[in-house]
Design a protein around this motif. Structure first.
Motif, PDB file in Angstrom:
ATOM      1  N   VAL A  40      39.353 -10.822 -30.362  1.00  0.00           N
ATOM      2  CA  VAL A  40      38.224 -10.590 -29.478  1.00  0.00           C
ATOM      3  C   VAL A  40      38.777  -9.858 -28.259  1.00  0.00           C
ATOM      4  O   VAL A  40      39.539 -10.430 -27.485  1.00  0.00           O
ATOM      5  CB  VAL A  40      37.536 -11.911 -29.077  1.00  0.00           C
ATOM      6  N   VAL A  41      38.388  -8.587 -28.112  1.00  0.00           N
ATOM      7  CA  VAL A  41      39.001  -7.719 -27.106  1.00  0.00           C
ATOM      8  C   VAL A  41      38.029  -7.463 -25.963  1.00  0.00           C
ATOM      9  O   VAL A  41      36.871  -7.082 -26.188  1.00  0.00           O
ATOM     10  CB  VAL A  41      39.441  -6.380 -27.735  1.00  0.00           C
ATOM     11  N   PHE A  42      38.518  -7.680 -24.744  1.00  0.00           N
ATOM     12  CA  PHE A  42      37.764  -7.396 -23.524  1.00  0.00           C
ATOM     13  C   PHE A  42      38.453  -6.269 -22.790  1.00  0.00           C
ATOM     14  O   PHE A  42      39.515  -6.475 -22.193  1.00  0.00           O
ATOM     15  CB  PHE A  42      37.695  -8.631 -22.616  1.00  0.00           C
ATOM     16  N   ARG A  43      37.868  -5.093 -22.840  1.00  0.00           N
ATOM     17  CA  ARG A  43      38.406  -3.973 -22.076  1.00  0.00           C
ATOM     18  C   ARG A  43      37.817  -4.031 -20.668  1.00  0.00           C
ATOM     19  O   ARG A  43      36.690  -4.478 -20.480  1.00  0.00           O
ATOM     20  CB  ARG A  43      38.082  -2.663 -22.759  1.00  0.00           C
ATOM     21  N   GLU A  44      38.604  -3.566 -19.695  1.00  0.00           N
ATOM     22  CA  GLU A  44      38.180  -3.595 -18.300  1.00  0.00           C
ATOM     23  C   GLU A  44      36.846  -2.879 -18.130  1.00  0.00           C
ATOM     24  O   GLU A  44      36.625  -1.816 -18.692  1.00  0.00           O
ATOM     25  CB  GLU A  44      39.253  -2.942 -17.428  1.00  0.00           C
ATOM     26  N   LYS A  45      35.960  -3.499 -17.360  1.00  0.00           N
ATOM     27  CA  LYS A  45      34.641  -2.924 -17.087  1.00  0.00           C
ATOM     28  C   LYS A  45      34.566  -2.468 -15.635  1.00  0.00           C
ATOM     29  O   LYS A  45      35.352  -2.885 -14.802  1.00  0.00           O
ATOM     30  CB  LYS A  45      33.551  -3.977 -17.322  1.00  0.00           C
ATOM     31  N   ALA A  46      33.579  -1.642 -15.357  1.00  0.00           N
ATOM     32  CA  ALA A  46      33.405  -1.112 -13.999  1.00  0.00           C
ATOM     33  C   ALA A  46      33.056  -2.205 -12.992  1.00  0.00           C
ATOM     34  O   ALA A  46      33.352  -2.078 -11.809  1.00  0.00           O
ATOM     35  CB  ALA A  46      32.329  -0.033 -13.997  1.00  0.00           C
ATOM     36  N   ASP A  47      32.423  -3.306 -13.443  1.00  0.00           N
ATOM     37  CA  ASP A  47      31.986  -4.323 -12.488  1.00  0.00           C
ATOM     38  C   ASP A  47      33.044  -5.387 -12.210  1.00  0.00           C
ATOM     39  O   ASP A  47      32.771  -6.379 -11.570  1.00  0.00           O
ATOM     40  CB  ASP A  47      30.678  -4.973 -12.937  1.00  0.00           C
ATOM     41  N   GLY A  48      34.270  -5.177 -12.669  1.00  0.00           N
ATOM     42  CA  GLY A  48      35.300  -6.132 -12.321  1.00  0.00           C
ATOM     43  C   GLY A  48      36.522  -6.035 -13.198  1.00  0.00           C
ATOM     44  O   GLY A  48      36.407  -5.795 -14.390  1.00  0.00           O
ATOM     45  N   PRO A  49      37.687  -6.240 -12.615  1.00  0.00           N
ATOM     46  CA  PRO A  49      38.921  -6.207 -13.390  1.00  0.00           C
ATOM     47  C   PRO A  49      39.095  -7.490 -14.195  1.00  0.00           C
ATOM     48  O   PRO A  49      38.435  -8.496 -13.935  1.00  0.00           O
ATOM     49  CB  PRO A  49      40.000  -6.087 -12.319  1.00  0.00           C
ATOM     50  N   LEU A  50      39.988  -7.438 -15.136  1.00  0.00           N
ATOM     51  CA  LEU A  50      40.345  -8.622 -15.906  1.00  0.00           C
ATOM     52  C   LEU A  50      41.457  -9.349 -15.162  1.00  0.00           C
ATOM     53  O   LEU A  50      42.254  -8.738 -14.473  1.00  0.00           O
ATOM     54  CB  LEU A  50      40.823  -8.211 -17.288  1.00  0.00           C
ATOM     55  N   SER A  51      41.499 -10.661 -15.323  1.00  0.00           N
ATOM     56  CA  SER A  51      42.499 -11.434 -14.591  1.00  0.00           C
ATOM     57  C   SER A  51      42.978 -12.609 -15.423  1.00  0.00           C
ATOM     58  O   SER A  51      42.354 -13.662 -15.408  1.00  0.00           O
ATOM     59  CB  SER A  51      41.895 -11.925 -13.278  1.00  0.00           C
ATOM     60  N   SER A  52      44.029 -12.416 -16.174  1.00  0.00           N
ATOM     61  CA  SER A  52      44.722 -13.501 -16.870  1.00  0.00           C
ATOM     62  C   SER A  52      43.807 -14.471 -17.603  1.00  0.00           C
ATOM     63  O   SER A  52      43.799 -15.661 -17.339  1.00  0.00           O
ATOM     64  CB  SER A  52      45.594 -14.272 -15.877  1.00  0.00           C
ATOM     65  N   GLY A  53      43.001 -13.968 -18.507  1.00  0.00           N
ATOM     66  CA  GLY A  53      42.175 -14.821 -19.337  1.00  0.00           C
ATOM     67  C   GLY A  53      40.809 -15.140 -18.786  1.00  0.00           C
ATOM     68  O   GLY A  53      40.020 -15.804 -19.437  1.00  0.00           O
ATOM     69  N   ALA A  54      40.500 -14.697 -17.580  1.00  0.00           N
ATOM     70  CA  ALA A  54      39.161 -14.885 -17.023  1.00  0.00           C
ATOM     71  C   ALA A  54      38.402 -13.578 -17.184  1.00  0.00           C
ATOM     72  O   ALA A  54      38.856 -12.537 -16.731  1.00  0.00           O
ATOM     73  CB  ALA A  54      39.231 -15.268 -15.555  1.00  0.00           C
ATOM     74  N   VAL A  55      37.270 -13.619 -17.871  1.00  0.00           N
ATOM     75  CA  VAL A  55      36.455 -12.425 -18.024  1.00  0.00           C
ATOM     76  C   VAL A  55      35.172 -12.624 -17.230  1.00  0.00           C
ATOM     77  O   VAL A  55      34.526 -13.665 -17.311  1.00  0.00           O
ATOM     78  CB  VAL A  55      36.179 -12.089 -19.509  1.00  0.00           C
ATOM     79  N   LEU A  56      34.836 -11.631 -16.420  1.00  0.00           N
ATOM     80  CA  LEU A  56      33.719 -11.716 -15.491  1.00  0.00           C
ATOM     81  C   LEU A  56      32.716 -10.624 -15.800  1.00  0.00           C
ATOM     82  O   LEU A  56      33.085  -9.482 -16.043  1.00  0.00           O
ATOM     83  CB  LEU A  56      34.204 -11.548 -14.050  1.00  0.00           C
ATOM     84  N   SER A  57      31.446 -10.980 -15.750  1.00  0.00           N
ATOM     85  CA  SER A  57      30.387 -10.000 -15.949  1.00  0.00           C
ATOM     86  C   SER A  57      29.255 -10.331 -14.989  1.00  0.00           C
ATOM     87  O   SER A  57      28.357 -11.101 -15.313  1.00  0.00           O
ATOM     88  CB  SER A  57      29.890 -10.032 -17.398  1.00  0.00           C
ATOM     89  N   GLY A  58      29.325  -9.793 -13.801  1.00  0.00           N
ATOM     90  CA  GLY A  58      28.293 -10.061 -12.801  1.00  0.00           C
ATOM     91  C   GLY A  58      28.536 -11.363 -12.066  1.00  0.00           C
ATOM     92  O   GLY A  58      29.384 -12.173 -12.439  1.00  0.00           O
ATOM     93  N   ALA A  59      27.756 -11.579 -11.026  1.00  0.00           N
ATOM     94  CA  ALA A  59      27.911 -12.757 -10.175  1.00  0.00           C
ATOM     95  C   ALA A  59      27.665 -14.043 -10.954  1.00  0.00           C
ATOM     96  O   ALA A  59      26.630 -14.210 -11.591  1.00  0.00           O
ATOM     97  CB  ALA A  59      26.949 -12.667  -8.996  1.00  0.00           C
ATOM     98  N   GLY A  60      28.624 -14.931 -10.907  1.00  0.00           N
ATOM     99  CA  GLY A  60      28.468 -16.245 -11.526  1.00  0.00           C
ATOM    100  C   GLY A  60      28.565 -16.253 -13.035  1.00  0.00           C
ATOM    101  O   GLY A  60      28.334 -17.271 -13.667  1.00  0.00           O
ATOM    102  N   ARG A  61      28.888 -15.130 -13.641  1.00  0.00           N
ATOM    103  CA  ARG A  61      28.966 -15.043 -15.099  1.00  0.00           C
ATOM    104  C   ARG A  61      30.430 -14.845 -15.492  1.00  0.00           C
ATOM    105  O   ARG A  61      30.950 -13.754 -15.438  1.00  0.00           O
ATOM    106  CB  ARG A  61      28.105 -13.892 -15.608  1.00  0.00           C
ATOM    107  N   ALA A  62      31.071 -15.942 -15.837  1.00  0.00           N
ATOM    108  CA  ALA A  62      32.494 -15.888 -16.151  1.00  0.00           C
ATOM    109  C   ALA A  62      32.812 -16.817 -17.310  1.00  0.00           C
ATOM    110  O   ALA A  62      32.153 -17.840 -17.506  1.00  0.00           O
ATOM    111  CB  ALA A  62      33.314 -16.290 -14.929  1.00  0.00           C
ATOM    112  N   LEU A  63      33.829 -16.432 -18.067  1.00  0.00           N
ATOM    113  CA  LEU A  63      34.360 -17.271 -19.129  1.00  0.00           C
ATOM    114  C   LEU A  63      35.874 -17.323 -18.984  1.00  0.00           C
ATOM    115  O   LEU A  63      36.511 -16.323 -18.673  1.00  0.00           O
ATOM    116  CB  LEU A  63      34.012 -16.698 -20.508  1.00  0.00           C
ATOM    117  N   ASN A  64      36.441 -18.493 -19.241  1.00  0.00           N
ATOM    118  CA  ASN A  64      37.883 -18.666 -19.225  1.00  0.00           C
ATOM    119  C   ASN A  64      38.350 -18.734 -20.678  1.00  0.00           C
ATOM    120  O   ASN A  64      38.065 -19.708 -21.382  1.00  0.00           O
ATOM    121  CB  ASN A  64      38.255 -19.942 -18.470  1.00  0.00           C
ATOM    122  N   LEU A  65      39.050 -17.707 -21.124  1.00  0.00           N
ATOM    123  CA  LEU A  65      39.481 -17.629 -22.514  1.00  0.00           C
ATOM    124  C   LEU A  65      40.526 -18.683 -22.872  1.00  0.00           C
ATOM    125  O   LEU A  65      40.779 -18.927 -24.048  1.00  0.00           O
ATOM    126  CB  LEU A  65      40.041 -16.234 -22.805  1.00  0.00           C
TER     127      LEU A  65
END
Length: 109
Positions: A40-65
């Motif tokens: 399961v690949v998460f490429r960097e998006k314009a709305d936020g960088p990737l950070s050591s297993g935390a994927v963020l998509s907008g305010a308050g929308r995050a998952l810890n892999l």
């Protein structure tokens, strides 16, 4: 079983410092005693960088892999989408496509 990794592609040019492109986090899932591998690949998006297993998509929308429940939710979504755990070839999926469904699973009581 699952693991989380972070990768970049290094590009070297003579006389210049290296440049790192295609920043991505990868959640690798394999079922015990199965041959298949799900990436399961998460490429960097314009709305936020990737950070050591935390994927963020907008305010308050995050998952810890790194969380077992998150890895399980991605496994469940991949199975629902037709992934075959015993297929011998690795399968790569875009994690952003599954993000909302997994986030919904993680927010269920």
């Amino acid at each position: 079983m699952w693991s989380v990794g972070h990768l970049h592609d290094r590009v070297d040019a003579p006389g210049r410092p290296p440049v790192y492109l295609d920043c991505r986090d990868i959640l690798k899932i394999r079922r015990h005693r199965a041959r298949g591998l799900l990436e399961v690949v998460f490429r960097e998006k314009a709305d936020g960088p990737l950070s050591s297993g935390a994927v963020l998509s907008g305010a308050g929308r995050a998952l810890n892999l790194h969380e077992p429940g998150t890895a399980r939710a991605f496994l469940d979504e991949a199975l629902r989408g037709g992934w075959q755990p015993d297929h011998p070839a690795p399968v790569e999926v875009d994690g952003w496509v599954l993000f909302d469904a997994v986030l919904g699973r993680r927010r269920m009581p």
